[in-house]
Design an enzyme around this catalytic site. Sequence first.
Site, short mmCIF file in Angstrom:
data_model
loop_
_atom_site.label_atom_id
_atom_site.label_comp_id
_atom_site.label_asym_id
_atom_site.label_seq_id
_atom_site.Cartn_x
_atom_site.Cartn_y
_atom_site.Cartn_z
N HIS A 135 0.86 -1.20 0.00
CA HIS A 135 0.00 0.00 0.00
C HIS A 135 0.89 1.24 0.00
O HIS A 135 0.97 1.97 0.99
CB HIS A 135 -0.89 -0.04 1.25
N GLN A 138 -0.33 4.88 1.05
CA GLN A 138 -0.54 5.02 2.48
C GLN A 138 0.77 5.37 3.18
O GLN A 138 0.84 6.29 4.01
CB GLN A 138 -1.10 3.71 3.07
N ASN A 166 0.22 -6.04 4.11
CA ASN A 166 0.56 -5.11 3.03
C ASN A 166 1.15 -3.79 3.54
O ASN A 166 2.05 -3.21 2.90
CB ASN A 166 -0.67 -4.86 2.12
N ASP A 227 -2.70 -1.61 12.52
CA ASP A 227 -3.62 -1.83 11.41
C ASP A 227 -4.53 -2.98 11.83
O ASP A 227 -4.26 -3.67 12.82
CB ASP A 227 -2.81 -2.20 10.13
N ARG A 295 -3.21 11.51 3.09
CA ARG A 295 -3.37 10.64 1.92
C ARG A 295 -3.54 11.51 0.67
O ARG A 295 -2.92 11.28 -0.36
CB ARG A 295 -4.59 9.74 2.09
N1 NVA Z 1 -4.29 -4.04 5.78
C1 NVA Z 1 -5.55 -3.38 5.49
C2 NVA Z 1 -5.31 -1.95 5.12
C3 NVA Z 1 -6.56 -1.17 4.82
C4 NVA Z 1 -6.27 0.24 4.41
C5 NVA Z 1 -6.26 -4.13 4.37
O1 NVA Z 1 -5.60 -4.55 3.43
O2 NVA Z 1 -7.47 -4.32 4.49
N1 CP Z 2 -6.30 3.57 4.63
C1 CP Z 2 -7.04 3.28 3.56
O1 CP Z 2 -6.55 2.90 2.50
O2 CP Z 2 -8.38 3.46 3.73
P1 CP Z 2 -9.55 3.01 2.72
O3 CP Z 2 -9.54 1.49 2.73
O4 CP Z 2 -10.80 3.57 3.31
O5 CP Z 2 -9.24 3.54 1.37
#
Ligand code: NVA
Ligand code: CP
Length: 309
Positions: A135, A138, A166, A227, A295
Amino acid sequence: KATVNQKDFLHISDFDKATILNILDRAREVKELLKSGERTYLPFTGKTMAMIFAKPSMRTRVSFETGFYLLGGHAIYLGPNDIQMGKREETRDVARVLSRYNDIIMARVFAHQDILDLAKYATVPVINGLTDYNHPCQIMADALTIIEHVGQLEGTKVVYVGDGNNIVHSWLLLASVIPFHFVCACPKGFEPDQETVEKARQAGVSKIEITNDPKEAVRDADVVYADVWASMGQKEEAAHRRQVFQGFQVDEELMKLAGKKAFFMHCLPAERGVEVTDGVIEAPNSIVFPQAENRMHAQNAIMLHVLGL
Ligand code: NVA
Ligand code: CP
């Protein structure tokens, strides 16, 4: 770095330190401009972006769409039922068709290979809005937030507590470019991808620790980061994970062990009472909302970078 395609933004480690720092500087500049109410800087005028979402989102969707609009462009939201990439239509066809209409493609997908394929066949820049593997947008926003609150990223101690997911992979890839101290405290069996850990260590840029002891890990942290324990696509494992992750909740006691200077961060959405207590998220040293705001600013700078603007 032979396979790296510089037209895209897929992994932080595809870029060198100077480029990452430039993007972060640009983010601060454009943030200041937007926060001042200035609305005449419109570098994306006449440009469109296709945003593919195979998973739910609040921050990614709204921050990309708003940011692109505020700088003059138009973004198109394509939800899980719209193009059904890989199911209704092959990824390589989606990539080539969208490239004919749009100047950028942003995508949130399950398999990391999907974003690699999208980037391979697209003739316009592709931005990674989260995959099962990483990600990067982020963690760029998180780096910006740390620079603003701690003063700098270099040399800081960032302690992630929870699943080696991630988010952790993107922290590791950032640590292979910018020097800081990254610690991931996770339960046994939930460590991040070994190859990514090795890659980050071999870069020889940052101090990297993977441990199963959160109490020891958080000592002297500048940032304690959490997270969800079950990511998107793993929600059926949530009950099991709640058992296994006992002792990895970021609570008031853990923040006390971290010490007074420690900020709390979370990429959100958070499950209060699971990976973090309500008290920790609401405490004065919690910077989760400035982090969420960033973000948009980080991504604006990423979009400017990939468009060469
Ligand atoms: N690790 C989480 C992050 C969400 C922004 C996911 O992948 O659902
Ligand atoms: N942190 C993040 O990516 O949030 P969303 O899943 O709401 O986009």
